[in-house]
Each structure stands twice: as structure tokens, then as C-alpha cells.
Design an enzyme around this catalytic site. Sequence first.
Site, PDB file in Angstrom:
ATOM      1  N   ILE A   3       5.848   2.395   5.987  1.00 30.99           N
ATOM      2  CA  ILE A   3       6.257   0.991   6.047  1.00 30.99           C
ATOM      3  C   ILE A   3       6.358   0.374   4.648  1.00 30.99           C
ATOM      4  CG2 ILE A   3       5.548  -1.310   6.820  1.00 30.99           C
ATOM      5  CD1 ILE A   3       4.651  -0.023   9.436  1.00 30.99           C
ATOM      6  N   GLY A  44       0.810  -1.202   0.000  1.00 32.23           N
ATOM      7  CA  GLY A  44       0.000   0.000   0.000  1.00 32.23           C
ATOM      8  C   GLY A  44       0.848   1.258   0.000  1.00 32.23           C
ATOM      9  N   ILE A  45       0.346   2.285   0.696  1.00 29.60           N
ATOM     10  CA  ILE A  45       1.023   3.567   0.763  1.00 29.60           C
ATOM     11  C   ILE A  45       1.453   3.855   2.194  1.00 29.60           C
ATOM     12  CG2 ILE A  45      -0.148   4.550  -1.242  1.00 29.60           C
ATOM     13  CD1 ILE A  45      -2.155   5.835   0.614  1.00 29.60           C
ATOM     14  N   GLY A  46       2.524   4.635   2.333  1.00 25.86           N
ATOM     15  CA  GLY A  46       2.966   5.025   3.656  1.00 25.86           C
ATOM     16  C   GLY A  46       4.414   4.663   3.926  1.00 25.86           C
ATOM     17  N   GLU A  90      -3.230  -3.385  -5.469  1.00 19.57           N
ATOM     18  CA  GLU A  90      -4.375  -2.478  -5.545  1.00 19.57           C
ATOM     19  C   GLU A  90      -3.909  -1.074  -5.897  1.00 19.57           C
ATOM     20  OE1 GLU A  90      -6.922  -0.397  -2.049  1.00 19.57           O
ATOM     21  OE2 GLU A  90      -6.798  -2.568  -1.965  1.00 19.57           O
TER      22      GLU A  90
END
Length: 465
Positions: A253, A249-251, A272
Site C-alpha cells: 500500500i 511505511g513499508i509494503g 520513521e
Amino acid sequence: MAHRLSLAGWRWPATQLRCGSVPSPLPSLSPPRRHSPSAPQAIAPGPHRILLGSGAATPPLLVEALMGRGAELAGSEVVHLLTLGPAPYAEEPACAHFRHTAYFIGPNTRPAVAAGRADWLPMHLSELPALVASPEQGVDVALIQVGAAWSCWLACRPDAHGFVSLGASVDVGHAGWQAATSVLAEVNGSMPRTHGDTFVPVEAIDCFVHNDSPLPELAPPAGPPDEVSLAIGRHVAALVPDGATLQMGIGKIPNAVAHALRDHKDLGLHTEVLTDGVVELVQRGVVTGAAKSFLRHKAVAALALGSTELYAWMDDNPSLSMHPSSFTNDPAVIARNDRMAAINAALSVDLTGQVASDTLGGSFYSGIGGQVDFLRGAARSRGGLPIIALPSTAAGGATSRILPELGAGAGVTTCRGDVHWVVTEYGAAQLWGRSVRQRAAALIGIAHPAFREGLREHARARRWL
């Protein structure tokens, strides 16, 4: 003023579709026949369920014009996933006419949801396209932003076959334009023309307006990853074999995981959200797709959130295949990728393995998104790795994210039966096939040392240890 189009055919080798600036207010036309090239439609007065494009494909000029027709469209519901930019329909005084329902809560709508001016609809992203198209809760108006083969302030041109592209956001927008009886599109030369299931025939669009502004960006976290994130990234990377297919995903980590994967070989991508961190792995030759068992050599995604450089990389790139989330997030489709590594973040995990990812402090914070979709898909994959990754503490180290029990008001995003691996900066705990006693011991082992004894005391009191 935007010109309402008369679209006479599908093939446009040299024809330019006339466009204009934003209509103010949005044109009001009684809707004629669907896909009628001789009588294009806009939004008729009355309440509607209006879908907005996601992420960078949110159409800001159409949203602005929508606000100018509040009284005529009173009672309308505005629905969307995560969007970038303002959300005026969720603010005073527009919310007197519009009600926003978030499929995923972002920073621009979180205050409205918390204040009760807007609602949250929890649902797996794999199922959202079916909801958008359903007779009961489907949309009847779609406001999207598309990319054309060529665009300027006077005209926009579809490709030689009469199609424009959904570009950076296919997720639920694909189902939206097919289900809606009124489809309005901003044509933006900055929107990448992407391959896959992204194309919309021009005769399906009832009104075009032109937007020559750069797409909104979601900048990666400033500076290098912090030590906690880097440690988490190293532990995750140690689990991921060469030739695995990634979902992230995003961020902070995910960026740290991408950094830790730089020495891996022949990774694939079925995700995704497409981000700058993952594309950097493509450009470094780490992600090649050569070992993928499904859609070999193709990077697969539903949505892109990132920088102008990311959008430029996507443009007309045949190695990228964009699809609706009913495809990208279908666990059965995900499972067709051998060695599927689904890496998802969380806000907290309890000692039995229950995961909270969409609530914080008893308040709705984000959404289910694709977490469960990908964890279940990876679990079915041959050699798959469903991974939950999170720092061991929050609030500057004051509280543990590994909890005896989830707090009051916390929702279980991923149930304990779907959790295989949990990773913090202190290591990786395998929960799959483990009893509650074994789970508690393993999770205490990757909690911050300052909280381990308190967690043990709670586990002993519950007779788990």
C-alpha cells in the site's frame, strides 16, 4: 581475529584503526572505565541486556560470535526492533542461554514469539530510546554496525574528526551506544555514512570487527501494484495536497500511494522508515522539501529498509537527515510540519473506528511501531492528515477487514479517538468529529459490497443505525 583497539585520540586525519575478522568466540574482558582509550572493553561474562542494531544495521558477525559465548552469557536478554537476517538467539538450542524480547516482531522472530521462546514488549517507538537508556530496563551492551569514511579488509578509517556513522539505523541504536557500558561495532564499507544525529566517536567503541559483506536488502514487492492497492493509493493521494509532508511505511500500500503521488508537487518527508518508493519520489522531483515548515529541504528519517540503491543514495547525502526515533516520532516534533500526511496500514478496523495493526488471528504479529506517534502528530499539525489505509478484505476476499467488532485476542493499536481517516479501495471515510452512528455508516460505505449488509445488520442490532 579482531584486534582490540587502543584509541589514543579523537582526531584521525590519516590514522587507520586496525580491524579484523569476527572473533570466535567473542573476546571476554572485564569492563574497565567507560570510554577509556587505554583499556578497551568487550563483553564480560554474566547476564546482560544486549541491544542489536535494527534493520540493515544488524551486525551478523557479532551475533554469530555472541552465540559462541552462550554458556558464559547465560541469562542474557537480547532486545531489538525489526532486524533483517537470522535470529539464532531465539532458536533452539541458543534460547537455553538467551531470551529475546522484541520491540517489534518481524518474520525472523515471529515463530519464536508465537511458540513462547521469545517475548514482545509493546511500546510507542517515540518512547523506546528512553526505555533503552533507563536505569530499570536500559541496555548495558550494544552490538551495532557502522559506516566509516573509508574501509577495507585491513583497516577502517573514521572521518577527519574521529567519528563513524550509524548509517541506515539511528532509531534506538543512538540511545543504545550512549547507555551501554560495552559497545562493539562492525565496520562495514557498504554502510552509508549519513548526516544528522548519526555520529559516534571512535573512543566510545570498545571493539571493532570488519565486515565487507553487502547490507541485507528488503526488496520491494515484486511486480506492479495490484488493482486493490492502486485504488487505495489513488484515494489516499486525492486527500494529500501539494506541499504536504509525508510519512509512510513499508509494503504494497505505501508503494501504491507513492506511485499515485507522482504528479504532486513540492512534497516533504518526515518519516520513521525510509524506503525505495519514497526515494523514487525524491529522484523524480516530487519530494523537494521546499514547502516544509520544519527542517525545510531536509528529508528526515530514523531507519532505512530497502535496496542497495537506496543505501547508495543515502551515502553522504546532505539532503537527508537521520535521527533517533525519540525525535522523528515525537508527536510534538511531527506537528511542526504543516500539512503532515501520516499514512499507516492496518489489519482491521471495527465499526466504531478502533484499529488493530499488531495482532492477527489472536496472535502477536508485528508491533505498535510509530503508528500512534505519527497519527497524533499529524492530528496536531496545521492542515494535517492522519490516515489509516487497508484493503477491504483478507484471505482472498473471504473475510472483511471492516469488522462489526474486533475479534477475540485482537489488540487495539490505535484507539477510536485517534482515527481521522480510513481508506480502502472503495473510498475514504472521515471519522474525526463523527458519532458512532456516523462512523458506522461511513465505514460500511467503504467496506466490500459483499459484506455491507451483514455489517448493517450488526449495526442495527447494536442500535448504531
